[in-house]
Design an enzyme around this catalytic site. Structure first.
Site, short mmCIF file in Angstrom:
data_model
loop_
_atom_site.label_atom_id
_atom_site.label_comp_id
_atom_site.label_asym_id
_atom_site.label_seq_id
_atom_site.Cartn_x
_atom_site.Cartn_y
_atom_site.Cartn_z
N HIS A 14 0.86 -1.20 0.00
CA HIS A 14 0.00 0.00 0.00
C HIS A 14 0.89 1.24 0.00
O HIS A 14 1.53 1.56 1.00
CB HIS A 14 -0.90 0.00 1.25
CG HIS A 14 -1.88 1.13 1.28
ND1 HIS A 14 -3.23 0.92 1.49
CD2 HIS A 14 -1.73 2.46 1.12
CE1 HIS A 14 -3.86 2.10 1.46
NE2 HIS A 14 -2.95 3.05 1.25
N HIS A 16 1.51 5.42 -1.89
CA HIS A 16 1.08 6.51 -2.77
C HIS A 16 2.29 7.07 -3.50
O HIS A 16 3.19 7.61 -2.87
CB HIS A 16 0.39 7.61 -1.95
CG HIS A 16 -0.84 7.12 -1.26
ND1 HIS A 16 -2.09 7.20 -1.82
CD2 HIS A 16 -1.01 6.47 -0.08
CE1 HIS A 16 -2.98 6.64 -1.01
NE2 HIS A 16 -2.34 6.19 0.06
N LYS A 99 -9.49 -0.43 -5.64
CA LYS A 99 -9.51 0.18 -4.32
C LYS A 99 -10.82 0.92 -4.11
O LYS A 99 -11.21 1.76 -4.93
CB LYS A 99 -8.34 1.17 -4.22
CG LYS A 99 -8.29 1.99 -2.94
CD LYS A 99 -7.64 1.24 -1.80
CE LYS A 99 -7.70 2.00 -0.47
NZ LYS A 99 -6.70 3.03 -0.35
N HIS A 136 -10.40 1.23 1.87
CA HIS A 136 -10.17 2.20 2.93
C HIS A 136 -11.36 2.06 3.88
O HIS A 136 -12.45 2.57 3.60
CB HIS A 136 -10.08 3.63 2.38
CG HIS A 136 -9.75 4.62 3.45
ND1 HIS A 136 -8.60 5.36 3.47
CD2 HIS A 136 -10.41 4.96 4.60
CE1 HIS A 136 -8.55 6.11 4.57
NE2 HIS A 136 -9.66 5.88 5.26
N HIS A 173 -4.51 -0.44 6.03
CA HIS A 173 -3.97 0.36 7.15
C HIS A 173 -4.84 0.32 8.40
O HIS A 173 -5.35 1.35 8.86
CB HIS A 173 -3.70 1.80 6.71
CG HIS A 173 -4.76 2.42 5.82
ND1 HIS A 173 -6.09 2.46 6.16
CD2 HIS A 173 -4.67 3.03 4.61
CE1 HIS A 173 -6.77 3.06 5.19
NE2 HIS A 173 -5.92 3.41 4.24
N ASP A 246 1.56 2.68 3.51
CA ASP A 246 0.71 3.85 3.26
C ASP A 246 1.54 5.13 3.19
O ASP A 246 1.06 6.22 3.53
CB ASP A 246 -0.40 4.00 4.31
CG ASP A 246 -1.53 4.90 3.83
OD1 ASP A 246 -1.62 5.15 2.61
OD2 ASP A 246 -2.32 5.36 4.66
O1 DOR Z 1 -3.13 9.48 5.52
C1 DOR Z 1 -3.57 9.17 4.43
N1 DOR Z 1 -3.09 9.69 3.28
N2 DOR Z 1 -4.60 8.33 4.37
C2 DOR Z 1 -5.24 8.07 3.24
O2 DOR Z 1 -6.18 7.36 3.29
C3 DOR Z 1 -4.83 8.69 1.98
C4 DOR Z 1 -3.45 9.15 2.02
C5 DOR Z 1 -3.11 10.09 0.88
O3 DOR Z 1 -3.55 9.83 -0.24
O4 DOR Z 1 -2.39 11.06 1.12
ZN ZN Z 2 -3.31 5.03 1.45
#
Ligand code: DOR
Ligand code: ZN
Length: 345
Positions: A14, A16, A99, A136, A173, A246
Site C-alpha cells: 500500500h 502513494h 480500491k 479504505h 492500514h 501507506d
Molecule cells: O493518511 C492518508 N493519506 N490516508 C489516506 O487514506 C490517503 C493518504 C493520501 O492519499 O495522502
Molecule cells: Zn493510502
C-alpha cells in the site's frame, strides 16, 4: 544476538506514488529496496479505468531506476466501473485489484463510492473475475466521531465478506483492536495491511504537547490500546497481516497548514522502523513473513530472488528531502534507528 538479517526484497502492499513532480522521487524511494509495491489510484485524476491503470503502470515502470522493482497498480472503484475494465484488470498481472474509497473519506476520494449497497453488482463481478478488493475501511459520514469511523465500517465489511465469500478483501492500514479482531475471525480471503505509524504511534503522539501535523494520517492515530493490538498483530506471525506503509508524500507547506492534509511519508525509513519494532518485541523471526511471504501468499505473487540485508547499527532518518521547491518530512525525521540497510542495490 542477531547482528545481520537477510531476507528477500520486501513488498509494500500500500503506497502513494502520486503524479507530477513527486512521482520520480516517490517511486525511486520505494523501488530501491522493494520488490513489489501496490500504487494507490487516488490521483487528482483518479485511475478509474483499465487503460488509465496501464498508463499509470507504464509511467511508474519508466521512471523506476531499479530493475528488480515490479510495481503493481490498482483501479479506483466508482459506481460506474465497467465489467470490461474489471475483466481486463483481473487478467492482467500488472493490476492487482480495485480500491474502494467511501466518498469523502480521505485525500482525492470525492469520486469514490457514496452508496456501498449500490456497488454490490460491481463486487459480484470482482468476485466472479477474481479481482481483489482493497478497502479504505472508514465510514465517510462527517457526523461520526473521527476516532470511531474505522470500527463502524466493520459492519459493512461483515456484509461484504459474507455476501461475496470468494472475493479477496484487504482491510487497508488498520488502526484499531476491533479491526484486528475482525481480521482474525475472518476467512482466509480476508487480510489487512499495517503501517509503521499505526504500530509505533498513538493519538498522544499527534495531539499531546503540541499538534504534530507530520503525524496526521487517515485513519487517524488511536488510543494506546489500539496501537498495541495493531502492533501485536503485525509481529504475531499471523499470515493475514502484512506490510503496507501507506507512505503518502505531501509537501511540508501542505502538512504545516491551517488545514493540514493527511498522510505520512515513510518510504525511506519504514523498513528499518518496522524491523526495530519486531526486534524490540522479540519477534525478529516473523519479520520476513510480514515483509515478504504473507503478502505473496495472499495475492499469489512470487517472492523476489534478490535479497536485502539489514545490519544492527545506527541509521539516522534524514530530517527532510527536497524535491524542486517542495520539502518532504519523513516519519521519525532525524531520529536514530538501530538497524540500517547494508547492501546498496
Ligand atoms: O493518511 C492518508 N493519506 N490516508 C489516506 O487514506 C490517503 C493518504 C493520501 O492519499 O495522502
Ligand atoms: Zn493510502
Amino acid at each position: 544476538m542477531t547482528n545481520k538479517l537477510t531476507i528477500p526484497l520486501p513488498n509494500d502492499m500500500h503506497i502513494h506514488f502520486r503524479e507530477g513532480i513527486l512521482l520520480d522521487f516517490a517511486v525511486n524511494a520505494t523501488a530501491k529496496n522493494f520488490h513489489h509495491a501496490i500504487a494507490m489510484p487516488n490521483l487528482k485524476d483518479p485511475i478509474t479505468s483499465y487503460s488509465k491503470a496501464i498508463n499509470y503502470y507504464d509511467q511508474i515502470q519508466k521512471i523506476s531506476r531499479f530493475k528488480h522493482f515490479e510495481p503493481l497498480v490498482t483501479l479506483y472503484l466508482t459506481m460506474t466501473l465497467m465489467e470490461e475494465d474489471i475483466r481486463l484488470s483481473a487478467q492482467d498481472n500488472r493490476i492487482i485489484g480495485a480500491k474502494l474509497y467511501p466518498a469523502g473519506v480521505t485525500t482525492n476520494s470525492e469520486k469514490g463510492v457514496s452508496d456501498l449497497q449500490a456497488c454490490y453488482k460491481i463486487l459480484e463481478l470482482m468476485e466472479k473475475y477474481q479481482l481483489p478488493l482493497l478497502i479504505h475501511g472508514e465510514v465517510a459520514n462527517k457526523e461520526i466521531d473521527i476516532f470511531d469511523r474505522e470500527k463502524l465500517f466493520i459492519d459493512e465489511l461483515i456484509k461484504i465478506t459474507s455476501m461475496f465469500p470468494a472475493l479477496k478483501v484487504i482491510f487497508e492500514h488498520i488502526s484499531t483492536k476491533d479491526a484486528v479482531q475482525f481480521i482474525e475471525a475472518s476467512s482466509i480471503n480476508v487480510a489487512a495491511t499495517i503501517t509503521p505509524q499505526h504500530m509505533i504511534l498513538n493519538r498522544n503522539d499527534l495531539l499531546s504537547g503540541g499538534l504534530k501535523p507530520h503525524h496526521y494520517c487517515l485513519p487517524v492515530l488511536k488510543r494506546e490500546e489500539h496501537r498495541i493490538a495493531v502492533a501485536n498483530a503485525a509481529v504475531s506471525g499471523n499470515a493475514k497481516f502484512f506490510l503496507g506503509t501507506d507512505s503518502a508524500p505531501h509537501p511540508r507547506s501542505q502538512k504545516e497548514s491551517s488545514c493540514g492534509c493527511a498522510g505520512i511519508f515513510s518510504a525511506i525509513g519504514a523498513l528499518e522502523i518496522y524491523l526495530q519494532y519486531f526486534e524490540a518485541e522479540n519477534a525478529i523471526d516473523n519479520f520476513e513473513n510480514f515483509a515478504v511471504h504473507n503478502s505473496c501468499a495472499f495475492y499469489g505473487l512470487k517472492p523476489s530472488d534478490k535479497k536485502i540485508t539489514f545490519e544492527k547499527s545506527d541509521y539516522i532518518i534524514p530530517a527532510a528531502f527536497t524535491i524542486e521547491n517542495h520539502e518532504l518530512i519523513p516519519l521519525m525525521a532525524d531520529q536514530t534507528i538501530s538497524w540500517k540497510i547494508l547492501n546498496e542495490l
